[in-house]
Write an enzyme that holds these catalytic residues in place. Structure first.
Site, mmCIF file in Angstrom:
data_model
loop_
_atom_site.group_PDB
_atom_site.id
_atom_site.type_symbol
_atom_site.label_atom_id
_atom_site.label_comp_id
_atom_site.label_asym_id
_atom_site.label_seq_id
_atom_site.Cartn_x
_atom_site.Cartn_y
_atom_site.Cartn_z
ATOM 1 N N ASN A 1 -1.570 45.880 60.130
ATOM 2 C CA ASN A 1 -0.883 46.857 59.259
ATOM 3 C C ASN A 1 -0.229 46.181 58.062
ATOM 4 O O ASN A 1 0.845 45.589 58.186
ATOM 5 C CB ASN A 1 0.132 47.654 60.078
ATOM 6 C CG ASN A 1 -0.554 48.609 61.024
ATOM 7 O OD1 ASN A 1 -1.319 48.180 61.883
ATOM 8 N ND2 ASN A 1 -0.337 49.884 60.849
ATOM 9 N N HIS B 1 1.384 56.200 55.346
ATOM 10 C CA HIS B 1 1.768 55.006 56.112
ATOM 11 C C HIS B 1 3.244 55.024 56.508
ATOM 12 O O HIS B 1 4.090 55.516 55.758
ATOM 13 C CB HIS B 1 1.451 53.743 55.305
ATOM 14 C CG HIS B 1 -0.019 53.579 55.090
ATOM 15 N ND1 HIS B 1 -0.631 53.908 53.904
ATOM 16 C CD2 HIS B 1 -1.002 53.162 55.912
ATOM 17 C CE1 HIS B 1 -1.930 53.677 54.015
ATOM 18 N NE2 HIS B 1 -2.177 53.236 55.226
ATOM 19 N N GLY C 1 -6.663 59.235 67.636
ATOM 20 C CA GLY C 1 -7.244 57.929 67.305
ATOM 21 C C GLY C 1 -6.257 56.777 67.289
ATOM 22 O O GLY C 1 -6.635 55.667 66.936
ATOM 23 N N ASP C 2 -4.987 57.011 67.645
ATOM 24 C CA ASP C 2 -4.011 55.918 67.660
ATOM 25 C C ASP C 2 -4.022 55.203 69.016
ATOM 26 O O ASP C 2 -3.618 55.786 70.024
ATOM 27 C CB ASP C 2 -2.598 56.465 67.416
ATOM 28 C CG ASP C 2 -2.196 56.456 65.957
ATOM 29 O OD1 ASP C 2 -2.755 55.653 65.191
ATOM 30 O OD2 ASP C 2 -1.302 57.247 65.589
ATOM 31 N N ARG D 1 2.443 48.238 66.594
ATOM 32 C CA ARG D 1 1.519 47.739 65.579
ATOM 33 C C ARG D 1 1.999 46.388 65.075
ATOM 34 O O ARG D 1 3.170 46.033 65.195
ATOM 35 C CB ARG D 1 1.448 48.703 64.377
ATOM 36 C CG ARG D 1 0.856 50.057 64.714
ATOM 37 C CD ARG D 1 -0.656 49.961 64.892
ATOM 38 N NE ARG D 1 -1.232 51.236 65.300
ATOM 39 C CZ ARG D 1 -1.328 51.660 66.560
ATOM 40 N NH1 ARG D 1 -0.868 50.920 67.551
ATOM 41 N NH2 ARG D 1 -1.897 52.819 66.835
ATOM 42 N N TYR E 1 -14.153 55.288 59.611
ATOM 43 C CA TYR E 1 -13.667 54.224 58.718
ATOM 44 C C TYR E 1 -13.962 52.843 59.322
ATOM 45 O O TYR E 1 -14.539 51.960 58.662
ATOM 46 C CB TYR E 1 -12.158 54.398 58.492
ATOM 47 C CG TYR E 1 -11.491 53.173 57.929
ATOM 48 C CD1 TYR E 1 -11.848 52.679 56.679
ATOM 49 C CD2 TYR E 1 -10.504 52.500 58.647
ATOM 50 C CE1 TYR E 1 -11.241 51.543 56.169
ATOM 51 C CE2 TYR E 1 -9.893 51.375 58.142
ATOM 52 C CZ TYR E 1 -10.269 50.896 56.905
ATOM 53 O OH TYR E 1 -9.679 49.762 56.399
ATOM 54 N N GLY F 1 -5.865 53.658 43.042
ATOM 55 C CA GLY F 1 -5.213 52.570 42.307
ATOM 56 C C GLY F 1 -4.471 53.096 41.089
ATOM 57 O O GLY F 1 -4.581 54.271 40.712
ATOM 58 N N LYS G 1 -16.609 49.643 57.979
ATOM 59 C CA LYS G 1 -16.304 48.216 57.796
ATOM 60 C C LYS G 1 -17.202 47.362 58.699
ATOM 61 O O LYS G 1 -17.645 46.270 58.317
ATOM 62 C CB LYS G 1 -14.836 47.941 58.099
ATOM 63 C CG LYS G 1 -13.880 48.597 57.126
ATOM 64 C CD LYS G 1 -13.984 47.996 55.727
ATOM 65 C CE LYS G 1 -12.994 48.621 54.773
ATOM 66 N NZ LYS G 1 -13.019 48.018 53.435
ATOM 67 N N ASP H 1 -12.019 48.821 39.201
ATOM 68 C CA ASP H 1 -11.346 49.852 40.008
ATOM 69 C C ASP H 1 -11.584 51.207 39.341
ATOM 70 O O ASP H 1 -11.532 51.314 38.112
ATOM 71 C CB ASP H 1 -9.836 49.540 40.047
ATOM 72 C CG ASP H 1 -9.108 50.267 41.157
ATOM 73 O OD1 ASP H 1 -8.475 49.583 41.985
ATOM 74 O OD2 ASP H 1 -9.147 51.526 41.200
HETATM 75 N N1 UFG Z 1 3.231 56.888 62.298
HETATM 76 C C1 UFG Z 1 4.159 57.810 62.698
HETATM 77 N N2 UFG Z 1 4.569 58.758 61.785
HETATM 78 C C2 UFG Z 1 4.107 58.804 60.515
HETATM 79 C C3 UFG Z 1 3.141 57.849 60.108
HETATM 80 C C4 UFG Z 1 2.730 56.891 61.032
HETATM 81 O O1 UFG Z 1 4.616 57.817 63.842
HETATM 82 O O2 UFG Z 1 4.506 59.698 59.760
HETATM 83 C C5 UFG Z 1 2.781 55.853 63.268
HETATM 84 C C6 UFG Z 1 1.294 55.915 63.554
HETATM 85 O O3 UFG Z 1 1.016 56.847 64.575
HETATM 86 C C7 UFG Z 1 1.020 54.464 63.943
HETATM 87 C C8 UFG Z 1 2.016 53.657 63.103
HETATM 88 O O4 UFG Z 1 3.013 54.587 62.686
HETATM 89 O O5 UFG Z 1 1.334 54.276 65.297
HETATM 90 C C9 UFG Z 1 1.373 53.043 61.883
HETATM 91 O O6 UFG Z 1 0.649 54.050 61.185
HETATM 92 P P1 UFG Z 1 0.141 53.891 59.692
HETATM 93 O O7 UFG Z 1 -0.409 55.235 59.298
HETATM 94 O O8 UFG Z 1 1.206 53.273 58.863
HETATM 95 O O9 UFG Z 1 -1.017 52.817 59.792
HETATM 96 P P2 UFG Z 1 -2.339 52.847 60.711
HETATM 97 O O10 UFG Z 1 -2.046 51.972 61.895
HETATM 98 O O11 UFG Z 1 -2.815 54.207 61.003
HETATM 99 O O12 UFG Z 1 -3.460 52.239 59.753
HETATM 100 C C10 UFG Z 1 -3.316 51.042 59.037
HETATM 101 C C11 UFG Z 1 -4.253 51.109 57.822
HETATM 102 C C12 UFG Z 1 -5.691 51.156 58.272
HETATM 103 C C13 UFG Z 1 -5.983 50.032 59.237
HETATM 104 C C14 UFG Z 1 -4.987 50.006 60.366
HETATM 105 C C15 UFG Z 1 -5.209 48.794 61.205
HETATM 106 O O13 UFG Z 1 -3.991 52.293 57.059
HETATM 107 O O14 UFG Z 1 -6.539 51.017 57.129
HETATM 108 O O15 UFG Z 1 -3.650 49.956 59.855
HETATM 109 O O16 UFG Z 1 -4.272 48.687 62.249
HETATM 110 F F1 UFG Z 1 -7.213 50.201 59.762
#
Ligand code: UFG
Length: 325
Positions: free
Chosen positions: A170, A187, A280-281, A219, A141, A36, A145, A31
């Site tokens: 998630n 997150h 992108g969501d 999610r 991203y 990390g 992958k 790492d």
């Molecule tokens: N969200 C909010 N407010 C915040 C942060 C997140 O509303 O402050 C929402 C996001 O819009 C999303 C959900 O919470 O709808 C989850 O968001 P996260 O940022 O926790 O996680 P992501 O879904 O964006 O991404 C995660 C990993 C990625 C992976 C993805 C797969 O970080 O590496 O899950 O679903 F690709």
């Protein structure tokens, strides 16, 4: 069995190392400590501070330790960041991953587990999302992958290199010793818990006009302990053939439900405001994980969202500033 874990000082990697050691494996962590933390590396693991951009460092580590298999977690992992810095994702994740693969082939390692992602499925035709779903990467991203998955496909055909691609939805939760600490944190669950700890004023909900029951994104939150166990099962099975699995809880929870659960668990009001959508969501991402349950007998030990948040909360309370630097 001896396993090399790249990214073994990161969130999912360090907890997988913890589970590998609990199962009696010998572990080498590689790492660069970009995200990390050395303090997250299990004390019984051998730690090599190195970068996958440094091919000689990988060669040296594989020659010295001669692992039976590799679990590859080390990469940039943020969907949103990859839109802002596409070269970082499309170059580094891929070139560094290729360095590792080429070195593995040259050193005779033939078992490989790839951390892949639900971001391969930006526009699913059916929910839950099974392995048969067509691949439409949702970001640079996700594409990085996808390209790693394609390399593995060819290395299997050419060299008999056996692999499993594990597409996580998630990842969340914590164990007694290890939890989620990113800087900056992006997150949902750790951000919500930072509000409960008094470190943030509020959580912003990124959009409430999605095509979901309460308008917030849905999610599939999967406990990191259960993800770790899936890696161990997959490593034990790849000699029987390469494979790809979607890994999730099989249930979706909305952003609003996650916040409500955290309010119950922490007893804190956790103020929230509605903000604009995050680019992108997708509306809903839920994994169909029947294949790994059927093939490998994978069991989720912590499928309950409340328990996931409770375990994360316990870790955040014990480590309010995360890991030491
Ligand atoms: N969200 C909010 N407010 C915040 C942060 C997140 O509303 O402050 C929402 C996001 O819009 C999303 C959900 O919470 O709808 C989850 O968001 P996260 O940022 O926790 O996680 P992501 O879904 O964006 O991404 C995660 C990993 C990625 C992976 C993805 C797969 O970080 O590496 O899950 O679903 F690709």
């Amino acid at each position: 069995m001896k396993v090399l874990v790249t990214g073994g000082a990161g969130y999912i990697g360090s907890i997988t190392v913890e589970r590998l050691i609990a199962h009696g494996a010998s572990v080498v962590v590689f790492d660069n400590l970009y995200q990390g933390h050395e303090a997250a590396v299990h004390p019984d693991a051998t730690f090599v501070c190195g970068d996958l951009a440094d091919r000689a460092a990988i060669d040296d580590t594989l020659a010295r330790h001669r692992p039976d298999g590799i679990m590859h977690f080390a990469s940039y992992t943020l969907v949103g960041e990859s839109w802002e810095k596409p070269f970082m994702y499309l170059r580094d994740n891929i070139v560094n991953g290729l360095n590792l693969l080429e070195s593995a082939v040259e050193h005779g390692v033939r078992r490989f587990i790839l951390s892949s992602t639900a971001n391969l499925f930006d526009d699913p035709e059916s929910v839950p999302i099974h392995e048969t779903e067509r691949i439409v990467p949702g970001s640079p991203y996700g594409e990085s992958k996808n390209i790693m998955e394609r390399y593995l496909y060819w290395l299997d055909r050419v060299y008999g290199f056996r692999y499993a691609c594990l597409r996580y939805f998630n990842a969340c939760g914590a164990t007694e010793q290890r939890g989620e600490h990113h800087d900056p944190e992006t997150h949902l669950i750790p951000l919500v818990l930072q509000v409960a700890l008094g470190q943030r004023d509020k959580i912003t909900i990124f959009g409430d006009d999605y095509n979901t029951p309460d308008g917030t994104c849905v999610r599939d939150y999967i406990h990191v302990h259960d993800l770790a166990e899936a890696h161990i099962l997959a490593l034990g099975a790849v000699d029987g053939g390469s494979r790809k699995y979607n890994l999730g809880n099989g249930r979706g929870f909305s952003v609003q439900e996650v916040i409500d659960t955290a309010r119950q668990v922490t007893g804190h009001p956790i103020p929230s405001v509605i903000g604009p959508r995050r680019p992108g969501d997708p509306d809903i991402l839920i994994a169909g994980s029947d294949a790994i349950v059927r093939d490998l007998g994978w069991r989720r030990q912590y499928p309950d969202l409340r328990q996931i948040v409770e375990m994360a909360w316990k870790w955040h309370q014990a480590h309010p500033n995360g890991y030491p630097y």
